[in-house]
Scaffold this motif. Structure first.
Motif, PDB file in Angstrom:
ATOM      1  N   UNK A 114      53.513  46.059  14.873  1.00 48.94           N
ATOM      2  CA  UNK A 114      53.101  47.367  15.366  1.00 48.94           C
ATOM      3  C   UNK A 114      52.875  48.334  14.204  1.00 48.94           C
ATOM      4  N   UNK A 115      53.748  48.267  13.221  1.00 50.73           N
ATOM      5  CA  UNK A 115      53.601  49.142  12.057  1.00 50.73           C
ATOM      6  C   UNK A 115      52.294  48.859  11.319  1.00 50.73           C
ATOM      7  N   UNK A 116      51.961  47.575  11.182  1.00 47.52           N
ATOM      8  CA  UNK A 116      50.725  47.218  10.487  1.00 47.52           C
ATOM      9  C   UNK A 116      49.497  47.706  11.256  1.00 47.52           C
ATOM     10  N   UNK A 117      49.550  47.599  12.588  1.00 47.56           N
ATOM     11  CA  UNK A 117      48.431  48.072  13.412  1.00 47.56           C
ATOM     12  C   UNK A 117      48.239  49.572  13.230  1.00 47.56           C
ATOM     13  N   UNK A 118      49.340  50.319  13.274  1.00 51.17           N
ATOM     14  CA  UNK A 118      49.260  51.771  13.100  1.00 51.17           C
ATOM     15  C   UNK A 118      48.651  52.120  11.738  1.00 51.17           C
ATOM     16  N   UNK A 119      49.089  51.430  10.711  1.00 50.17           N
ATOM     17  CA  UNK A 119      48.569  51.683   9.363  1.00 50.17           C
ATOM     18  C   UNK A 119      47.087  51.349   9.279  1.00 50.17           C
ATOM     19  N   UNK A 120      46.720  50.188   9.821  1.00 58.35           N
ATOM     20  CA  UNK A 120      45.316  49.763   9.793  1.00 58.35           C
ATOM     21  C   UNK A 120      44.403  50.776  10.469  1.00 58.35           C
ATOM     22  N   UNK A 121      44.885  51.345  11.578  1.00 56.78           N
ATOM     23  CA  UNK A 121      44.036  52.245  12.351  1.00 56.78           C
ATOM     24  C   UNK A 121      43.863  53.624  11.720  1.00 56.78           C
ATOM     25  N   UNK A 122      44.634  53.901  10.677  1.00 47.41           N
ATOM     26  CA  UNK A 122      44.441  55.186   9.994  1.00 47.41           C
ATOM     27  C   UNK A 122      43.202  55.170   9.111  1.00 47.41           C
ATOM     28  N   UNK A 163      44.328  69.172  12.447  1.00 42.53           N
ATOM     29  CA  UNK A 163      45.577  68.899  11.732  1.00 42.53           C
ATOM     30  C   UNK A 163      45.474  67.566  11.009  1.00 42.53           C
ATOM     31  N   UNK A 164      46.306  67.373   9.993  1.00 45.74           N
ATOM     32  CA  UNK A 164      46.330  66.075   9.301  1.00 45.74           C
ATOM     33  C   UNK A 164      47.238  65.060   9.996  1.00 45.74           C
ATOM     34  N   UNK A 200      46.904  56.231  17.883  1.00 46.01           N
ATOM     35  CA  UNK A 200      46.861  54.806  18.162  1.00 46.01           C
ATOM     36  C   UNK A 200      45.773  54.525  19.193  1.00 46.01           C
ATOM     37  N   UNK A 201      44.962  53.518  18.894  1.00 45.43           N
ATOM     38  CA  UNK A 201      43.920  53.061  19.810  1.00 45.43           C
ATOM     39  C   UNK A 201      44.430  51.818  20.526  1.00 45.43           C
ATOM     40  N   UNK A 202      44.644  51.912  21.818  1.00 41.00           N
ATOM     41  CA  UNK A 202      45.213  50.815  22.591  1.00 41.00           C
ATOM     42  C   UNK A 202      44.167  49.771  22.981  1.00 41.00           C
ATOM     43  N   UNK A 203      42.922  49.970  22.547  1.00 37.59           N
ATOM     44  CA  UNK A 203      41.892  48.978  22.814  1.00 37.59           C
ATOM     45  C   UNK A 203      41.820  47.947  21.692  1.00 37.59           C
ATOM     46  N   UNK A 204      42.896  47.811  20.947  1.00 39.19           N
ATOM     47  CA  UNK A 204      43.032  46.846  19.856  1.00 39.19           C
ATOM     48  C   UNK A 204      43.609  45.543  20.432  1.00 39.19           C
ATOM     49  N   UNK A 205      42.933  44.415  20.152  1.00 39.05           N
ATOM     50  CA  UNK A 205      43.375  43.150  20.765  1.00 39.05           C
ATOM     51  C   UNK A 205      44.790  42.765  20.348  1.00 39.05           C
ATOM     52  N   UNK A 206      45.268  43.283  19.225  1.00 32.93           N
ATOM     53  CA  UNK A 206      46.628  42.976  18.777  1.00 32.93           C
ATOM     54  C   UNK A 206      47.677  43.671  19.636  1.00 32.93           C
TER      55      UNK A 206
END
Length: 421
Positions: free
Chosen positions: A6-14, A63-64, A69-75
């Motif tokens: 989950x952490x990697x997904x959040x980072x990737x989506x930034x 804001x920065x 999070x995009x929940x349309x991510x297959x992961x």
């Protein structure tokens, strides 16, 4: 849900880059009026209509905050409501304390509204996008009543297209011959290309086919566990081939070969909830008669009509009708059609009263067509006690007096540019 995944997904989506040469949306200015309002702001609309871009640009401007999070991510296919607490912990761990949240396609997670309500009651500001009207409205109505403001995102309007390509035209009070020619050029392209932003930019038909497949498979077939895709695809083909025409569930079921008109009704409801089609009722003071009467269908985008259904050259008037209906939907009008001895394409209801009647046709140059369109409009005006009516054509502009009633004739492109959307 694994914490590190989950952490990697959040980072990737930034890693987001704003699109180049993006279309400025009128809705962005409207949303800015509510950024200091505590309400949850929700963007709802068909896939790839620009919801996510609007949300990310709003995020960049306001804001920065990295709470996104995009929940349309297959992961995230295994993400469930109990994982929201883990998500909150991961966001704080990665980016520190924050109070602004951006969630994309959150309706993919069953029970999401309970977590959002908790965030809201803790004083956080929340921005949400979703592409299924039914799933959003059901959860919102159950747990978030009075706590949200909903914005519906449609494909680009004609006014937004003109604003992008020729912004100086919108500032003029009078148009020169060259101006009118340029506007008509944009309008001809708009009829052909529609308003799905990426398709308007690049013109790749594959993009529209992929969009349609995504809606049918991910938003309908998979979500509702349909056993066979063939009837759904046949319905889409038939509806796209007959925009602006009357149909009934029973006749459609016979054409498709299904045994139940209730199944057809459910499929049409799925298509409407995904914003792919809109269905108009024939107006009647009896709600029961409205429900059982024939419907008319329209599609979310003219380019999608072109690549999905079967078209003939004489269908141009139906495409123009579709454009008008979309703009009325953008204006959040309550729209019906009128049919007694004659027919009127659109009537608008506000409160308990019909306030406007509109006919749409390519041209009034043919006397037989003119008589048909005028008589249908006059019948509707008489039925609903209207003093004025409107006929929208491709090019003509005039005013008629008929039976002490005034009929304004206006080019569709001019009516669209005057719109408040």
């Amino acid at each position: 849900m694994d914490r590190e995944v989950l952490k990697q997904i959040v980072i990737d989506q930034q890693e987001y880059k704003a699109p180049q040469n993006f279309f400025k949306r009128a809705l962005a200015d409207k949303m800015m009026e509510f950024v200091k309002d505590p309400s949850i702001l929700i963007l709802s609309g068909i896939r790839r209509s620009g919801k996510s871009t609007l949300q990310r640009l709003l995020q960049r401007e306001l804001s920065p905050s990295e709470y996104y999070l995009n929940f349309d991510d297959e992961r995230l296919i295994q993400f469930q409501v109990e994982h929201f607490q883990l998500l909150l912990e991961v966001l704080v761990e990665l980016f520190g304390a924050g109070s602004i949240f951006y969630f994309d396609e959150i309706q993919n997670v069953k029970g999401w509204e309970r977590f959002i309500r908790r965030l809201y009651e803790q004083g956080n500001k929340i921005y949400i996008t979703g592409s299924n009207a039914n799933l959003l409205s059901k959860e919102l109505g159950t747990h978030l009543t009075g706590r949200y403001i909903l914005f519906e995102v449609y494909p680009l309007s004609f006014k937004e297209i003109v604003s992008h390509h020729s912004p100086d035209l919108l500032e003029k009070k009078r148009f020169s011959t060259t101006d009118v020619g340029m506007i008509r050029h944009h309008f001809a392209n708009y009829l052909k290309e529609g308003g799905i932003p990426e398709y308007v930019k690049y013109g790749k038909t594959e993009y529209l086919r992929d969009l349609l497949d995504g809606i049918l498979y991910r938003d309908i077939i998979a979500r509702y566990k349909l056993p066979d895709e063939k009837p759904l695809r046949e319905i889409v083909y038939l509806l796209a081939s007959n925009v602006g025409k009357e149909f009934s569930y029973s006749k459609l079921s016979k054409t498709v070969g299904t045994s139940s008109s209730n199944t057809i009704s459910s499929y049409c409801d799925y298509l409407e909830q995904c914003y792919l089609f809109f269905f108009l009722h024939k107006y009647n003071h009896s709600l029961k008669k409205q429900i059982i009467s024939n419907k008319k269908c329209y599609m979310i985008d003219t380019a999608l009509i072109r690549i999905t259904g079967f078209r003939t050259s004489e269908d141009r008037g139906r495409i123009l009708e579709n454009v008008v209906l979309l703009n009325l939907k953008r204006e959040r009008k309550e729209v019906y059609f009128h049919k007694e001895s004659k027919e009127c394409d659109f009537i608008i209801r506000e409160g308990n009263h019909i306030t406007q009647a509109i006919q749409v046709t390519v041209s009034l140059s043919d006397e037989q067509v003119k008589n048909r369109e005028v008589s249908g409009l006059v019948e509707a005006m008489e039925a609903y006690h209207l003093d004025t009516g409107l006929i929208l054509t491709e090019y003509e502009e005039a005013t008629l007096e008929v039976d002490n009633r005034t009929i304004h004739i206006l080019p569709i492109w001019k009516w669209l540019l005057q719109s408040n959307t």
